[in-house]
Design a protein around this motif. Sequence first.
Motif, mmCIF file in Angstrom:
data_model
loop_
_atom_site.group_PDB
_atom_site.id
_atom_site.type_symbol
_atom_site.label_atom_id
_atom_site.label_comp_id
_atom_site.label_asym_id
_atom_site.label_seq_id
_atom_site.Cartn_x
_atom_site.Cartn_y
_atom_site.Cartn_z
ATOM 1 N N ARG A 278 33.712 34.644 37.166
ATOM 2 C CA ARG A 278 34.900 34.298 36.337
ATOM 3 C C ARG A 278 34.724 34.777 34.953
ATOM 4 O O ARG A 278 33.690 34.992 34.385
ATOM 5 C CB ARG A 278 34.717 32.748 36.490
ATOM 6 C CG ARG A 278 35.305 32.224 37.701
ATOM 7 C CD ARG A 278 35.645 30.848 37.619
ATOM 8 N NE ARG A 278 36.216 30.460 39.025
ATOM 9 C CZ ARG A 278 35.920 29.362 39.563
ATOM 10 N NH1 ARG A 278 35.356 28.323 39.052
ATOM 11 N NH2 ARG A 278 36.488 29.003 40.866
ATOM 12 N N GLY A 279 35.742 35.088 34.206
ATOM 13 C CA GLY A 279 35.705 35.402 32.967
ATOM 14 C C GLY A 279 36.041 37.070 32.594
ATOM 15 O O GLY A 279 36.149 37.442 31.614
ATOM 16 N N LEU A 280 36.435 37.662 33.825
ATOM 17 C CA LEU A 280 36.441 39.072 33.447
ATOM 18 C C LEU A 280 37.768 39.619 33.081
ATOM 19 O O LEU A 280 37.842 40.573 32.795
ATOM 20 C CB LEU A 280 35.922 39.735 34.804
ATOM 21 C CG LEU A 280 34.588 40.062 35.457
ATOM 22 C CD1 LEU A 280 34.577 40.303 36.716
ATOM 23 C CD2 LEU A 280 34.097 40.736 34.675
ATOM 24 N N ASN A 281 38.898 38.421 33.395
ATOM 25 C CA ASN A 281 40.041 38.736 32.916
ATOM 26 C C ASN A 281 40.718 39.974 33.781
ATOM 27 O O ASN A 281 41.605 40.926 33.037
ATOM 28 C CB ASN A 281 40.410 39.168 31.447
ATOM 29 C CG ASN A 281 41.517 38.819 30.952
ATOM 30 O OD1 ASN A 281 42.412 38.171 31.368
ATOM 31 N ND2 ASN A 281 42.066 39.685 29.831
ATOM 32 N N VAL A 282 40.479 40.271 34.883
ATOM 33 C CA VAL A 282 41.243 41.345 35.795
ATOM 34 C C VAL A 282 42.704 40.914 35.897
ATOM 35 O O VAL A 282 42.838 39.701 36.249
ATOM 36 C CB VAL A 282 40.397 41.491 36.938
ATOM 37 C CG1 VAL A 282 40.961 42.455 37.847
ATOM 38 C CG2 VAL A 282 38.946 41.678 36.763
ATOM 39 N N ARG A 283 43.685 41.641 35.747
ATOM 40 C CA ARG A 283 45.058 41.247 35.830
ATOM 41 C C ARG A 283 45.881 42.233 36.833
ATOM 42 O O ARG A 283 46.894 42.062 37.313
ATOM 43 C CB ARG A 283 45.689 41.539 34.571
ATOM 44 C CG ARG A 283 45.027 40.699 33.489
ATOM 45 C CD ARG A 283 45.563 40.692 32.229
ATOM 46 N NE ARG A 283 45.083 39.719 31.354
ATOM 47 C CZ ARG A 283 45.504 39.799 30.040
ATOM 48 N NH1 ARG A 283 46.487 40.661 29.460
ATOM 49 N NH2 ARG A 283 45.201 38.818 29.075
ATOM 50 N N SER A 284 45.143 43.386 37.343
ATOM 51 C CA SER A 284 45.763 44.216 38.276
ATOM 52 C C SER A 284 44.968 44.782 39.514
ATOM 53 O O SER A 284 43.788 44.783 39.345
ATOM 54 C CB SER A 284 46.477 45.523 37.517
ATOM 55 O OG SER A 284 45.446 46.174 36.936
ATOM 56 N N SER A 285 45.606 45.268 40.417
ATOM 57 C CA SER A 285 45.049 45.879 41.551
ATOM 58 C C SER A 285 44.021 47.025 40.768
ATOM 59 O O SER A 285 43.134 47.482 41.425
ATOM 60 C CB SER A 285 46.027 46.263 42.538
ATOM 61 O OG SER A 285 46.980 47.086 42.333
ATOM 62 N N LYS A 286 44.833 47.729 40.235
ATOM 63 C CA LYS A 286 43.888 48.888 39.340
ATOM 64 C C LYS A 286 42.787 48.843 38.807
ATOM 65 O O LYS A 286 41.713 49.315 38.976
ATOM 66 C CB LYS A 286 44.843 49.871 38.663
ATOM 67 C CG LYS A 286 44.475 51.192 37.781
ATOM 68 C CD LYS A 286 45.327 51.741 37.053
ATOM 69 C CE LYS A 286 44.802 53.042 36.589
ATOM 70 N NZ LYS A 286 45.795 53.761 35.520
ATOM 71 N N GLN A 287 42.664 47.713 38.086
ATOM 72 C CA GLN A 287 41.779 47.400 37.428
ATOM 73 C C GLN A 287 40.641 46.714 38.519
ATOM 74 O O GLN A 287 39.519 46.870 38.396
ATOM 75 C CB GLN A 287 41.825 46.030 36.530
ATOM 76 C CG GLN A 287 42.549 46.221 35.009
ATOM 77 C CD GLN A 287 42.543 45.183 34.093
ATOM 78 O OE1 GLN A 287 43.073 44.171 34.712
ATOM 79 N NE2 GLN A 287 42.184 45.404 33.037
ATOM 80 N N PHE A 288 41.283 45.986 39.376
ATOM 81 C CA PHE A 288 39.980 45.697 40.357
ATOM 82 C C PHE A 288 39.430 46.836 41.211
ATOM 83 O O PHE A 288 38.163 46.844 41.345
ATOM 84 C CB PHE A 288 40.732 44.775 41.350
ATOM 85 C CG PHE A 288 40.199 44.324 42.658
ATOM 86 C CD1 PHE A 288 38.885 43.839 42.672
ATOM 87 C CD2 PHE A 288 40.518 44.775 43.719
ATOM 88 C CE1 PHE A 288 38.000 43.254 43.692
ATOM 89 C CE2 PHE A 288 39.966 44.232 45.167
ATOM 90 C CZ PHE A 288 38.535 43.690 44.994
#
Length: 305
Positions: free
Chosen positions: A37-47
């Motif tokens: 938690r806390g990574l601030n992932v917001r999109s499939s690309k970032q993931f």
Amino acid sequence: MIKIIEVKKEGDIVSSMLAQRDDIERAISEHGAVILRGLNVRSSKQFGNLMEGYFDSPLLSYHYRSTPRTELKANVYTSTEYPPDQHIPQHNENAYTNEWPLFLGFFCLVEPKEGGATPVCNSHSVYNALSEELINKFESKQLKYVRNYSDIDLSWQVSFQTEDKQEVEAICKQRNIDFEWITDSHLRTSQTLPATQVHPVSGKKVWFNQAHLFHFSSLPTDVQEALAAQMSSDMYPRNVFFADGSEIPTEDLRFIREVYEQHTVFEPWQKGDVMLVDNMLCTHGRQPYSGARKVLVGMTRPHSN
């Protein structure tokens, strides 16, 4: 409960994870899964970039699939697209074939209103909880997974992700899958595999198969009755037997499902959560849910028996 690590932001997402690699790796080896938690992932690309950067390995494409899902981009997929009222039992990804990913990543893009967790279960704990007699039976007999691709379950085009029959046959030969074209549109496959595996790092045995999930008895009673009224058992969309073709006792499978249930834990999803899973050490599933839910998955580091 599943181990949760609050990741401290130190530069980009991958750098932040790598800065806490020791804690992450320790949690995965001890529990089989960890939530970041806390990574601030917001999109499939970032993931996808997160998965490839952390594991230093490309994401895998999902060929020879057994459930419906959608590829977004760069081998990031939606999790299994079953109706929200359905429960997905515990399973190791691709344990019904001889090649599987060592690691999975799940990313919660939209958290469900209620339910919808991704429970996990330690495969080594399951192995230890089963009787020696049952383990010996399954290890000595091995398992044969049989699939019929038709309009009832996934078509062969969806499962193999191709319209080319020759490509299907090449995949089957490469993976030691027996195949037979019943008709031009009806393909039947079977594959014999062990019931257990040895974890490549710990050297411990893990219960690693999908017998309890593939078997006809895993279906709701009304579905079993409907299929039995329409076709012979060799035409069921999917089933599993011992390698010699004999039936697996339903009481054995019932006991295995109970063991999974006893050892399963979960943590409710929060938007932005990333869960890393050792696919050999840990199974996963899905709870029924209400409201919107979007959980993405990426697979990496192929392994074979």
